[in-house]
Write a protein that holds these residues in place. Structure first.
Motif, PDB file in Angstrom:
ATOM      1  N   MET A  21      59.592  78.536 -44.612  1.00 30.51           N
ATOM      2  CA  MET A  21      59.358  77.231 -45.239  1.00 30.51           C
ATOM      3  C   MET A  21      60.642  76.720 -45.907  1.00 30.51           C
ATOM      4  N   ASN A  22      61.430  77.600 -46.509  1.00 27.01           N
ATOM      5  CA  ASN A  22      62.701  77.184 -47.106  1.00 27.01           C
ATOM      6  C   ASN A  22      63.657  76.651 -46.043  1.00 27.01           C
ATOM      7  N   LEU A  23      63.688  77.300 -44.883  1.00 27.18           N
ATOM      8  CA  LEU A  23      64.552  76.827 -43.799  1.00 27.18           C
ATOM      9  C   LEU A  23      64.096  75.468 -43.284  1.00 27.18           C
ATOM     10  N   THR A  36      79.554  69.141 -43.008  1.00 25.66           N
ATOM     11  CA  THR A  36      79.240  70.436 -43.621  1.00 25.66           C
ATOM     12  C   THR A  36      80.543  71.132 -43.980  1.00 25.66           C
ATOM     13  N   ALA A  37      80.447  72.208 -44.731  1.00 23.89           N
ATOM     14  CA  ALA A  37      81.647  72.966 -45.094  1.00 23.89           C
ATOM     15  C   ALA A  37      82.299  73.584 -43.859  1.00 23.89           C
ATOM     16  N   GLU A  38      81.496  73.896 -42.835  1.00 22.28           N
ATOM     17  CA  GLU A  38      82.035  74.491 -41.603  1.00 22.28           C
ATOM     18  C   GLU A  38      82.634  73.429 -40.688  1.00 22.28           C
ATOM     19  N   GLY A  39      82.415  72.177 -41.024  1.00 21.73           N
ATOM     20  CA  GLY A  39      82.881  71.085 -40.182  1.00 21.73           C
ATOM     21  C   GLY A  39      81.789  70.637 -39.228  1.00 21.73           C
ATOM     22  N   GLY A  40      81.734  69.346 -38.944  1.00 19.23           N
ATOM     23  CA  GLY A  40      80.730  68.826 -38.025  1.00 19.23           C
ATOM     24  C   GLY A  40      79.401  68.616 -38.721  1.00 19.23           C
ATOM     25  N   PRO A  41      78.402  68.158 -37.955  1.00 19.46           N
ATOM     26  CA  PRO A  41      77.088  67.902 -38.550  1.00 19.46           C
ATOM     27  C   PRO A  41      76.330  69.193 -38.828  1.00 19.46           C
ATOM     28  N   TYR A  42      75.312  69.076 -39.668  1.00 23.42           N
ATOM     29  CA  TYR A  42      74.424  70.200 -39.979  1.00 23.42           C
ATOM     30  C   TYR A  42      73.733  70.662 -38.698  1.00 23.42           C
ATOM     31  N   ARG A  43      73.534  71.961 -38.570  1.00 25.06           N
ATOM     32  CA  ARG A  43      72.806  72.518 -37.419  1.00 25.06           C
ATOM     33  C   ARG A  43      71.482  73.087 -37.900  1.00 25.06           C
ATOM     34  N   ARG A  44      70.424  72.799 -37.138  1.00 24.24           N
ATOM     35  CA  ARG A  44      69.080  73.274 -37.462  1.00 24.24           C
ATOM     36  C   ARG A  44      69.063  74.796 -37.518  1.00 24.24           C
ATOM     37  N   ILE A  79      68.592  84.806 -39.214  1.00 28.62           N
ATOM     38  CA  ILE A  79      68.479  83.350 -39.292  1.00 28.62           C
ATOM     39  C   ILE A  79      69.475  82.792 -38.287  1.00 28.62           C
ATOM     40  N   VAL A  80      68.945  82.067 -37.296  1.00 27.26           N
ATOM     41  CA  VAL A  80      69.783  81.585 -36.207  1.00 27.26           C
ATOM     42  C   VAL A  80      69.956  80.074 -36.308  1.00 27.26           C
ATOM     43  N   GLU A  81      71.118  79.615 -35.848  1.00 27.29           N
ATOM     44  CA  GLU A  81      71.376  78.182 -35.761  1.00 27.29           C
ATOM     45  C   GLU A  81      71.033  77.691 -34.368  1.00 27.29           C
ATOM     46  N   ASP A  82      70.399  76.551 -34.309  1.00 31.75           N
ATOM     47  CA  ASP A  82      70.052  75.939 -33.027  1.00 31.75           C
ATOM     48  C   ASP A  82      71.345  75.502 -32.337  1.00 31.75           C
ATOM     49  N   GLN A  83      71.478  75.805 -31.057  1.00 31.08           N
ATOM     50  CA  GLN A  83      72.714  75.509 -30.321  1.00 31.08           C
ATOM     51  C   GLN A  83      72.645  74.207 -29.525  1.00 31.08           C
ATOM     52  N   LYS A  84      71.578  73.420 -29.736  1.00 26.17           N
ATOM     53  CA  LYS A  84      71.496  72.132 -29.051  1.00 26.17           C
ATOM     54  C   LYS A  84      72.631  71.238 -29.527  1.00 26.17           C
ATOM     55  N   PRO A  85      73.129  70.356 -28.662  1.00 31.72           N
ATOM     56  CA  PRO A  85      74.216  69.469 -29.094  1.00 31.72           C
ATOM     57  C   PRO A  85      73.720  68.471 -30.130  1.00 31.72           C
ATOM     58  N   PRO A  86      74.635  67.956 -30.958  1.00 29.17           N
ATOM     59  CA  PRO A  86      74.214  66.976 -31.970  1.00 29.17           C
ATOM     60  C   PRO A  86      73.758  65.671 -31.320  1.00 29.17           C
ATOM     61  N   ARG A  87      72.956  64.924 -32.068  1.00 32.30           N
ATOM     62  CA  ARG A  87      72.469  63.618 -31.614  1.00 32.30           C
ATOM     63  C   ARG A  87      73.577  62.599 -31.876  1.00 32.30           C
TER      64      ARG A  87
END
Length: 146
Positions: A21-23, A36-44, A79-87
């Motif tokens: 739920m926090n995620l 984001t701090a890592e650069g680029g948009p936030y990843r799900r 906890i994994v980041e979604d690898q779909k390309p950004p919108r």
């Protein structure tokens, strides 16, 4: 399975669903975060659940029986980041726009997040009910001794 095993299993599920739920909340909060701090948009982000053996003391009677009950707790193993390309959305006046005028937005789908949130909420409620049932059974057992 004793009372404490049932409570441990339900408690582990409650903690895992709370992390989920926090995620989901983080994903919804960052639906328009283009930096984001890592650069680029936030990843799900999404949680990966893993079934594990309940924590039993060494030399206990249950461990001696070789996990005959096969009851398992759950934990968030990753906890994994979604690898779909950004919108990509055309906004030439946005400061984050690239040379072609497109802004990269996070790959978060609000409808999908809401469905995940309902599922996490239902799982949480089911585990609360299981905990209450185990507690009720223990109290009824204590009444037998009166």
């Amino acid at each position: 399975m004793d009372f404490f095993s049932a409570m441990d299993i339900s408690a582990s599920a409650l903690a895992a669903e709370r992390t989920r739920m926090n995620l989901i909340s983080s994903n919804l909060a960052n639906v328009n975060s283009t930096r984001t701090a890592e650069g680029g948009p936030y990843r799900r982000k999404d949680a990966v659940f893993t079934a594990t053996a309940p924590n039993q003391g060494k030399g206990s009677f249950q461990s001696t029986l070789g996990n005959a009950m096969k009851a398992r707790t759950v934990e968030v193993s990753e906890i994994v980041e979604d690898q779909k390309p950004p919108r990509m959305q055309y906004e030439p006046n946005n400061p984050d726009a690239n040379a072609a005028g497109y802004v990269a937005y996070p790959n978060v789908n609000v409808v999908e997040e809401m469905a995940d949130m309902i599922s996490a909420s239902r799982s949480y409620e089911a585990n609360v009910t299981a905990t209450q049932a185990a507690k009720s059974m223990a109290l009824k057992t204590l009444e037998i001794g009166r």
